[in-house]
Scaffold this motif. Structure first.
Motif, short mmCIF file in Angstrom:
data_model
loop_
_atom_site.label_atom_id
_atom_site.label_comp_id
_atom_site.label_asym_id
_atom_site.label_seq_id
_atom_site.Cartn_x
_atom_site.Cartn_y
_atom_site.Cartn_z
N VAL A 140 0.85 -1.20 0.00
CA VAL A 140 0.00 0.00 0.00
C VAL A 140 0.88 1.25 0.00
O VAL A 140 1.90 1.28 0.70
N THR A 141 0.49 2.24 -0.80
CA THR A 141 1.17 3.54 -0.77
C THR A 141 0.32 4.48 0.08
O THR A 141 -0.88 4.62 -0.13
N LEU A 142 0.97 5.11 1.06
CA LEU A 142 0.27 5.96 2.03
C LEU A 142 0.90 7.35 2.07
O LEU A 142 2.09 7.50 1.75
N VAL A 143 0.12 8.32 2.50
CA VAL A 143 0.69 9.63 2.87
C VAL A 143 0.53 9.74 4.38
O VAL A 143 -0.58 9.56 4.91
N ASN A 144 1.63 10.00 5.07
CA ASN A 144 1.54 10.03 6.53
C ASN A 144 1.14 11.41 7.06
O ASN A 144 0.92 12.34 6.29
N GLU A 145 1.05 11.53 8.38
CA GLU A 145 0.55 12.74 9.04
C GLU A 145 1.39 13.97 8.73
O GLU A 145 0.94 15.10 8.88
N ARG A 146 2.64 13.77 8.30
CA ARG A 146 3.50 14.91 7.97
C ARG A 146 3.55 15.17 6.47
O ARG A 146 4.35 15.95 5.98
N GLY A 147 2.69 14.43 5.72
CA GLY A 147 2.63 14.63 4.27
C GLY A 147 3.73 13.89 3.52
O GLY A 147 4.03 14.22 2.38
N ARG B 183 -10.85 -6.40 11.38
CA ARG B 183 -11.30 -5.01 11.17
C ARG B 183 -10.24 -4.00 11.63
O ARG B 183 -10.57 -2.94 12.15
N SER B 184 -8.98 -4.34 11.42
CA SER B 184 -7.94 -3.40 11.83
C SER B 184 -6.71 -3.53 10.94
O SER B 184 -6.49 -4.56 10.29
N SER B 185 -5.92 -2.45 10.91
CA SER B 185 -4.65 -2.45 10.19
C SER B 185 -3.76 -1.39 10.84
O SER B 185 -4.22 -0.65 11.71
N ALA B 186 -2.52 -1.31 10.37
CA ALA B 186 -1.60 -0.31 10.92
C ALA B 186 -1.72 1.03 10.19
O ALA B 186 -0.92 1.93 10.44
N VAL B 187 -2.72 1.19 9.30
CA VAL B 187 -2.83 2.44 8.53
C VAL B 187 -3.04 3.64 9.46
O VAL B 187 -2.40 4.68 9.29
N GLY B 188 -3.93 3.50 10.44
CA GLY B 188 -4.18 4.57 11.41
C GLY B 188 -4.59 5.87 10.74
O GLY B 188 -5.50 5.89 9.92
N SER B 189 -3.90 6.96 11.06
CA SER B 189 -4.31 8.26 10.53
C SER B 189 -3.62 8.60 9.21
O SER B 189 -3.71 9.72 8.73
N ARG B 190 -2.92 7.61 8.62
CA ARG B 190 -2.33 7.87 7.29
C ARG B 190 -3.40 7.72 6.21
O ARG B 190 -4.43 7.10 6.44
N LEU B 191 -3.15 8.28 5.04
CA LEU B 191 -4.11 8.20 3.94
C LEU B 191 -3.66 7.18 2.91
O LEU B 191 -2.49 7.17 2.52
N VAL B 192 -4.59 6.38 2.45
CA VAL B 192 -4.27 5.36 1.45
C VAL B 192 -4.35 5.99 0.06
O VAL B 192 -5.44 6.37 -0.39
N VAL B 193 -3.23 6.07 -0.62
CA VAL B 193 -3.20 6.62 -1.98
C VAL B 193 -3.56 5.53 -2.99
O VAL B 193 -4.33 5.74 -3.92
#
Ligand code: EPU
Length: 292
Positions: free
Chosen positions: A148-155, A170-180
């Motif tokens: 998965v490509t993500l953008v994290n909290e600091r962009g 129903r869980s993953s380590a994505v958390g508050s990052r965005l899935v691109v």
């Protein structure tokens, strides 16, 4: 001076969110941003972080309840073409975070691509699916995610493998990052069995779940080894109502709403269901939906 000065992409103030969610409830977003590229997205997130603004990603709004007073921060929608593409040779697909999953599961089933047909009837975008490892008895998205490509909290852009994503119930380590985007591994099957399975699972869901009502799917997570729906049903709570929200008669882990309902009705019904299941079964139900 506005916080988004100089950033590309449309950013609007005070945008109602109710019509962007399946519950059709809740107030407005202080800002709504629709970046048109991963670079725009990263820039918006960086600026929001610098300004100390809260932000959330909104996909199809299928698993979220927005409070009546709305969300005082930046809501990001990845609904531009750059986030909704599907590319690849079939068995290996690169899917954008904003991609509509019901459409993708149906298309793959028709093309004889096995791996996500068990997700038939689950609404949402790829990003939402990955973040909460959406699924059911017939599999979860995490089973077929390669990376998965993500953008994290600091962009900052990150790429995580399936193992690093730590998929659980129903869980993953994505958390508050965005899935691109994500790479999915599927398998080509030529005998029509994928479409048959897709149709059977879809029909089963239509029978057992109130798919045509306004809801956000299952409200509570299943406690280990049990079913939240069964526990709520056994506590005699089907049909229990608070204002315009009620426990579905078809599946007790769904809360359905009618015209005129408010988010507060759903929240007070959630409290009541929790209290009654705690009293009847001694089990503390945990929310599966996100409440903003
Ligand atoms: N049951 C009842 N009464 C009800 C609902 C269910 O007695 O009102 C019983 C059923 O008869 C069955 C058991 O509880 O014996 C389990 O019910 P079901 O087969 O409907 O599955 P579930 O555990 O309630 C899970 C997922 C669903 C997914 C289905 C099917 C969770 C919280 N729920 O439901 O996911 O669609 O399996 O794969 O994990 C969602 O995530 O939004 C969702 C709906």
């Amino acid at each position: 001076m506005t916080w988004w000065r100089g950033l590309a992409g449309a950013i609007e103030a005070d945008v109602p969110l109710a019509d962007k969610t399946w519950f059709r409830l809740g107030g407005a977003a202080r800002w709504l941003a629709s970046p048109q590229s991963p670079a725009d997205l990263a820039a918006i997130v960086r600026r929001a972080a610098d300004e100390g603004l809260r932000w959330r990603a909104l996909g199809a709004g299928a698993n979220v309840l927005i409070r009546d007073d709305g969300f005082d921060g930046v809501v990001l929608r990845l609904d531009g073409a750059a986030f909704c593409s599907v590319q690849g040779d079939g068995e290996r697909l690169e899917v954008g975070g904003g991609c509509d999953m019901p459409e993708l599961t149906r298309t793959c089933a028709r093309q004889g691509l096995a791996g996500i047909e068990g997700l038939a009837g689950i609404p949402g975008t790829l990003g939402g699916f990955v973040r909460m490892n959406a699924g059911g008895r017939y599999g979860s998205i995490g089973d077929v995610v390669k990376d998965v490509t993500l953008v994290n909290e600091r962009g900052v852009t990150e790429r995580l493998s399936q193992a690093e994503l730590g998929f659980g119930y129903r869980s993953s380590a994505v958390g508050s990052r965005l899935v691109v985007s994500a790479t999915l591994k599927l398998q080509r099957v030529h005998d029509g069995s994928v479409l048959d399975r897709f149709r059977a699972i879809f029909a089963e869901k239509t029978r057992s779940q109130p798919l045509s009502s306004r809801s956000a799917g299952c409200v509570f997570k299943n406690p280990p080894g049990d079913s939240a729906g069964r526990l709520i049903d056994q506590a005699g709570l089907k049909g229990l109502a608070r204002g315009g929200a009620s426990v579905s008669e078809r599946h007790a882990n769904f809360i359905v709403t009618r015209e005129g309902a408010r988010s507060g009705d759903v929240l007070s019904l959630i409290d009541e269901v929790r209290t009654r299941v705690r009293a009847e079964a001694g089990i503390e139900l945990q929310l599966e939906i996100d409440v903003w």
